[in-house]
Motif scaffolding. Structure first.
Motif, PDB file in Angstrom:
ATOM      1  N   SER A  33       0.826  -1.208   0.000  1.00  0.00           N
ATOM      2  CA  SER A  33       0.000   0.000   0.000  1.00  0.00           C
ATOM      3  C   SER A  33       0.862   1.261   0.000  1.00  0.00           C
ATOM      4  N   ASN A  34       2.063   1.177   0.549  1.00  0.00           N
ATOM      5  CA  ASN A  34       2.943   2.350   0.564  1.00  0.00           C
ATOM      6  C   ASN A  34       3.574   2.647  -0.781  1.00  0.00           C
ATOM      7  N   ALA A  36       2.169   2.063  -3.730  1.00  0.00           N
ATOM      8  CA  ALA A  36       1.100   1.880  -4.715  1.00  0.00           C
ATOM      9  C   ALA A  36       1.361   2.631  -6.016  1.00  0.00           C
TER      10      ALA A  36
END
Length: 74
Positions: A33-34, A36
């Motif tokens: 998620s970091n 993305a």
């Protein structure tokens, strides 16, 4: 070492490996998620190593518990 003590130790190690796998899967999701918007092969490879490390520890202790204790499922 008696059989009950060995089974208890292997059971504890199996549950510790389950917790290890859970932590590493959450780390993998968090890392994905970091990055993305900026994924490249190197970053995906680094994140893939997290997942493989967590899974390999879990599988090792699952197999060890299964072979020694003949207990493949909880």
């Amino acid at each position: 070492m008696d059989k009950d003590l060995l089974n208890s130790i292997l059971e504890a190690l199996f549950w510790l490996a389950t917790a290890w796998l859970t932590v590493f899967l959450f780390l993998t999701i968090f890392a994905l998620s970091n990055i993305a918007g900026q994924m490249d092969e190197h970053k995906l490879f680094q994140i893939g190593k997290l997942m493989i490390l967590g899974l390999s520890v879990y599988i090792f202790f699952w197999l060890l518990r299964g072979v020694v204790s003949k207990k493949w499922w909880y």
